[in-house]
Every structure is written in structure tokens, then in C-alpha cells.
Design an enzyme around this catalytic site. Structure first.
Site, PDB file in Angstrom:
ATOM      1  N   TYR A   1      70.194  46.956  55.156  1.00  0.00           N
ATOM      2  CA  TYR A   1      70.930  48.194  54.845  1.00  0.00           C
ATOM      3  C   TYR A   1      69.959  49.361  54.662  1.00  0.00           C
ATOM      4  O   TYR A   1      70.145  50.440  55.234  1.00  0.00           O
ATOM      5  CB  TYR A   1      71.755  47.955  53.575  1.00  0.00           C
ATOM      6  CG  TYR A   1      72.689  49.082  53.190  1.00  0.00           C
ATOM      7  CD1 TYR A   1      73.893  49.277  53.858  1.00  0.00           C
ATOM      8  CD2 TYR A   1      72.395  49.938  52.130  1.00  0.00           C
ATOM      9  CE1 TYR A   1      74.771  50.289  53.487  1.00  0.00           C
ATOM     10  CE2 TYR A   1      73.270  50.948  51.743  1.00  0.00           C
ATOM     11  CZ  TYR A   1      74.457  51.111  52.426  1.00  0.00           C
ATOM     12  OH  TYR A   1      75.325  52.118  52.057  1.00  0.00           O
TER      13      TYR A   1
ATOM     14  N   LYS B   1      69.739  52.598  57.061  1.00  0.00           N
ATOM     15  CA  LYS B   1      70.012  53.936  56.525  1.00  0.00           C
ATOM     16  C   LYS B   1      68.787  54.851  56.661  1.00  0.00           C
ATOM     17  O   LYS B   1      68.933  56.040  56.941  1.00  0.00           O
ATOM     18  CB  LYS B   1      70.471  53.849  55.065  1.00  0.00           C
ATOM     19  CG  LYS B   1      71.854  53.205  54.885  1.00  0.00           C
ATOM     20  CD  LYS B   1      72.966  54.027  55.530  1.00  0.00           C
ATOM     21  CE  LYS B   1      74.352  53.521  55.167  1.00  0.00           C
ATOM     22  NZ  LYS B   1      75.429  54.280  55.829  1.00  0.00           N
TER      23      LYS B   1
HETATM   24  N1  LIG Z   1      80.095  53.341  48.320  1.00  0.00           N
HETATM   25  C1  LIG Z   1      78.844  53.663  48.131  1.00  0.00           C
HETATM   26  O1  LIG Z   1      78.288  53.479  47.046  1.00  0.00           O
HETATM   27  C2  LIG Z   1      78.055  54.304  49.249  1.00  0.00           C
HETATM   28  C3  LIG Z   1      76.888  55.003  48.908  1.00  0.00           C
HETATM   29  C4  LIG Z   1      76.140  55.575  49.916  1.00  0.00           C
HETATM   30  C5  LIG Z   1      76.547  55.473  51.223  1.00  0.00           C
HETATM   31  N2  LIG Z   1      77.692  54.785  51.527  1.00  0.00           N
HETATM   32  C6  LIG Z   1      78.062  54.708  52.931  1.00  0.00           C
HETATM   33  O2  LIG Z   1      79.324  55.294  53.091  1.00  0.00           O
HETATM   34  C7  LIG Z   1      79.978  54.743  54.224  1.00  0.00           C
HETATM   35  C8  LIG Z   1      81.376  54.326  53.837  1.00  0.00           C
HETATM   36  O3  LIG Z   1      81.290  53.253  52.924  1.00  0.00           O
HETATM   37  P1  LIG Z   1      82.373  52.983  51.772  1.00  0.00           P
HETATM   38  O4  LIG Z   1      81.613  52.844  50.522  1.00  0.00           O
HETATM   39  O5  LIG Z   1      83.473  53.943  51.875  1.00  0.00           O
HETATM   40  O6  LIG Z   1      82.857  51.509  52.121  1.00  0.00           O
HETATM   41  P2  LIG Z   1      84.074  50.989  53.002  1.00  0.00           P
HETATM   42  O7  LIG Z   1      83.881  49.533  53.137  1.00  0.00           O
HETATM   43  O8  LIG Z   1      85.347  51.515  52.470  1.00  0.00           O
HETATM   44  O9  LIG Z   1      83.811  51.710  54.418  1.00  0.00           O
HETATM   45  C9  LIG Z   1      83.059  51.153  55.454  1.00  0.00           C
HETATM   46  C10 LIG Z   1      83.962  51.096  56.663  1.00  0.00           C
HETATM   47  O10 LIG Z   1      83.194  50.723  57.815  1.00  0.00           O
HETATM   48  C11 LIG Z   1      84.065  49.953  58.622  1.00  0.00           C
HETATM   49  N3  LIG Z   1      83.333  49.176  59.622  1.00  0.00           N
HETATM   50  C12 LIG Z   1      82.590  48.063  59.426  1.00  0.00           C
HETATM   51  N4  LIG Z   1      82.149  47.595  60.603  1.00  0.00           N
HETATM   52  C13 LIG Z   1      82.611  48.457  61.558  1.00  0.00           C
HETATM   53  C14 LIG Z   1      82.476  48.521  62.968  1.00  0.00           C
HETATM   54  N5  LIG Z   1      81.767  47.593  63.658  1.00  0.00           N
HETATM   55  N6  LIG Z   1      83.072  49.535  63.638  1.00  0.00           N
HETATM   56  C15 LIG Z   1      83.794  50.473  62.958  1.00  0.00           C
HETATM   57  N7  LIG Z   1      83.958  50.461  61.616  1.00  0.00           N
HETATM   58  C16 LIG Z   1      83.359  49.462  60.933  1.00  0.00           C
HETATM   59  C17 LIG Z   1      84.820  49.074  57.626  1.00  0.00           C
HETATM   60  O11 LIG Z   1      85.992  48.512  58.191  1.00  0.00           O
HETATM   61  C18 LIG Z   1      85.100  50.067  56.506  1.00  0.00           C
HETATM   62  O12 LIG Z   1      86.332  50.709  56.661  1.00  0.00           O
HETATM   63  C19 LIG Z   1      79.098  53.601  54.700  1.00  0.00           C
HETATM   64  O13 LIG Z   1      78.276  54.036  55.771  1.00  0.00           O
HETATM   65  C20 LIG Z   1      78.246  53.313  53.487  1.00  0.00           C
HETATM   66  O14 LIG Z   1      77.023  52.719  53.821  1.00  0.00           O
HETATM   67  C21 LIG Z   1      78.452  54.211  50.562  1.00  0.00           C
END
Ligand SMILES: NC(=O)c1ccc[n+]([C@@H]2O[C@H](COP(=O)([O-])OP(=O)(O)OC[C@H]3O[C@@H](n4cnc5c(N)ncnc54)[C@H](O)[C@@H]3O)[C@@H](O)[C@H]2O)c1
Length: 276
Positions: free
Chosen positions: A172, A176
Site C-alpha cells: 500500500y 501510494k
Molecule cells: N480511509 C482512509 O483512512 C484512507 C486514508 C487515505 C487514503 N485513502 C484512500 O482513499 C481511497 C478510498 O478508500 P476508502 O477509505 O473510501 O475505502 P473504500 O473501501 O470505501 O473504497 C475503496 C473502493 O475501491 C474499490 N475497488 C477495489 N478494487 C477495485 C478495482 N479493481 N477497480 C475499481 N474499484 C476497485 C472498492 O470496491 C471500494 O469501493 C483509496 O484509494 C484509499 O487508499 C483512504
């Protein structure tokens, strides 16, 4: 900011209720954009508990439609697959005749284990979704934006893990960090076409992905989830945990006319926890 009138925004990985993608599209819907929900159909996948299911995508689209007042399309797309990505943007252009903003939000954060235990398959999966997916979608979207001739905005949801290392998060963090490299290069490559490309770096938000990380890391540190979250709140200078709306606000700004001279940046949304 309400300069979204008639503009079209696509957000990948936006089909899980309570996710950052939903919060981002909600903000764009409030600002007058036409919004497109896109996500993988994870129903047959071995990792389906972490992925969007049809009922999830429908729920997100219905919530957004309550704001836009019109039907919100849901287009399934696996960002790992260039053919699936081409089909996504083809459908967007067929339906709306334009594409103004791409938010690369799809990402996988559920592979949490010591570096020595990460299998080649797990490594590849995280890199394919979280890094290569950003490349495939940006390439397809920028191709459309260049042909339109009025530029566009690409916003990559990176992470605090794009700037700092974390235990048990090797694929990850690597993916990133790579997203920032892609952001900078794409900003240069597409700048002459009026396309800005920026990365947004949130720290923890309690989404589906965030909850899985809370469960894992509280166990890892031998404390309760409540204690884990309290420790997080304490070390954040602004003394609260981030919300999806915090990330969404920055996305709205980056898509707006106010941000037309900002490109190639990787901006933290972390209450001061991450400062570089
Ligand atoms: N939640 C946190 O703490 C956090 C912090 C920093 C960054 N992020 C980033 O934010 C983004 C959204 O994450 P989130 O926390 O809302 O989680 P989330 O699990 O709700 O969202 C991730 C989404 O990616 C989708 N996904 C996975 N594989 C896929 C593929 N092959 N094709 C298309 N879609 C796919 C999943 O179905 C899911 O809906 C991610 O990139 C995550 O790394 C999250």
C-alpha cells in the site's frame, strides 16, 4: 464553490456507502456537477467483503440522486483492466458528451502483514489496483480531455501512506508513494493541454477500508479500537479524526477555477499530522 454547472465528474471506487468516493461525489453533486459512480463489481471476488456489491452501488447512486435531482449512473469498471477503463469512459462520453473531472479513488488497503509475509500475488494485487489503476484511468480520461480542447482536472486520492512508511503496509505504501510520482509526471505531460493533475493525501478516515485498518492495528498494538482511535485523535494537532468531507472539500477546490494554476502537488488533509 458552485462552478460545476454542466460539468461531468467520474470517481472510481465510489460504490461503497460511507467511502471517500461517496463523500467526494456528494460534494460535487452539491456544487452542481453531474456525477458518475464507478466501481468494480466485487460480488464474485475472493476479497468481496472489502469491495463494492451491487446493492452498495445502488445505495450510493440513490443518495446522490437525492441531491442532483436526476438519475445518477453507475458504471462498473475494474481499474486494473485497460479495456474495462476504456469502456467506462466511452459510456460517460456517450451519455454526457463530455468529461471534466476524474477522481482516481479506487484503492486496496486490506493487505496488512509484515513485509516478509506478503505474497507475490498480494503485492501485485495492491499495485495493480492502487497504482496501475490510476495510470490506466488517467491515460484514458486525459485522452478525452485533450480532444475536447478545454482541459480538465485529474485528482488522485493518495494517502498519508504516500509520504510516510507504516508497519505492515508495504504494498500500500509503495503504491501510494508511486501515485505521487505519477501525479507529478502526468502534470508535466498533460499540462500543455490545460489538464491539472494533483494528489490528495488524507490520513485516517473511518470508511470500510479505514475500519479494517482500525481493527488490524488496534490488535497489532494490543489495545482496544477505542484506545487506538483516541491515540490518533491525541497526536493530530487539530485534535479530531478526519472526515470524508474534509477530503471532498479539497477535491472541490482542486476542480474549481480557483485552482487553475495548481498542478503536480500532493496536498495533505490530515489535521496537521502529516506536514511535508
Ligand atoms: N480511509 C482512509 O483512512 C484512507 C486514508 C487515505 C487514503 N485513502 C484512500 O482513499 C481511497 C478510498 O478508500 P476508502 O477509505 O473510501 O475505502 P473504500 O473501501 O470505501 O473504497 C475503496 C473502493 O475501491 C474499490 N475497488 C477495489 N478494487 C477495485 C478495482 N479493481 N477497480 C475499481 N474499484 C476497485 C472498492 O470496491 C471500494 O469501493 C483509496 O484509494 C484509499 O487508499 C483512504
Amino acid at each position: 464553490m458552485d462552478d460545476g454547472k454542466d460539468k461531468v465528474v467520474v470517481c472510481t471506487g465510489s460504490g461503497r456507502p460511507g467511502g471517500l468516493g461517496e463523500a467526494i461525489l456528494q460534494r460535487f453533486a452539491e456544487d452542481g456537477y453531474r456525477v458518475v459512480v464507478s466501481d468494480i463489481d466485487g460480488s464474485e471476488d475472493a476479497n468481496r467483503s472489502h469491495l463494492s456489491a451491487e446493492a452498495d452501488r445502488t445505495r450510493v447512486a440513490q443518495t446522490l440522486a437525492a441531491t442532483t435531482g436526476e438519475e445518477v449512473p453507475v458504471i462498473t469498471c475494474d481499474v486494473r483492466d485497460p479495456a474495462s477503463v476504456t469502456a467506462l469512459f466511452g459510456q460517460v462520453v456517450d451519455r454526457f458528451g463530455r468529461l471534466d473531472v476524474l477522481v482516481n479513488n479506487a484503492g486496496i488497503g486490506f493487505v496488512m502483514k509484515h513485509s516478509r509475509e506478503v505474497t507475490p500475488t498480494e503485492w501485485q494485487l495492491v499495485l495493480d489496483v492502487t497504482l496501475s489503476g490510476v495510470f490506466h484511468c488517467s491515460q484514458a480520461a486525459a485522452g478525452i480531455m485533450e480532444k475536447q480542447g478545454w482541459g480538465g482536472r485529474i485528482i488522485n486520492i493518495a494517502s498519508q501512506a504516500a509520504k510516510s512508511g507504516f508497519p505492515h503496509m508495504a504494498p500500500y505504501c509503495a503504491a501510494k508513494h508511486g501515485v505521487i510520482g505519477l501525479t507529478r509526471t502526468a502534470a508535466i505531460d498533460y499540462g500543455a493541454s490545460g489538464i491539472t493533475v494533483n494528489a490528495v493525501c488524507p490520513n485516517h478516515v473511518t470508511t470500510g477500508l479505514g475500519s479494517a485498518q482500525n481493527a488490524y492495528f488496534s490488535k497489532f498494538f494490543g489495545i482496544s479500537e477505542a484506545e487506538y482511535l483516541e491515540g490518533m485523535r491525541e497526536r493530530i494537532p487539530l485534535k479530531r479524526i478526519g472526515l470524508g468531507s474534509d477530503t471532498a472539500s479539497l477535491c472541490a477546490f482542486l476542480a474549481s477555477a480557483e485552482a487553475s494554476f495548481i498542478t503536480g502537488e500532493a496536498i495533505n488533509v490530515s489535521g496537521g499530522e502529516e506536514m511535508h
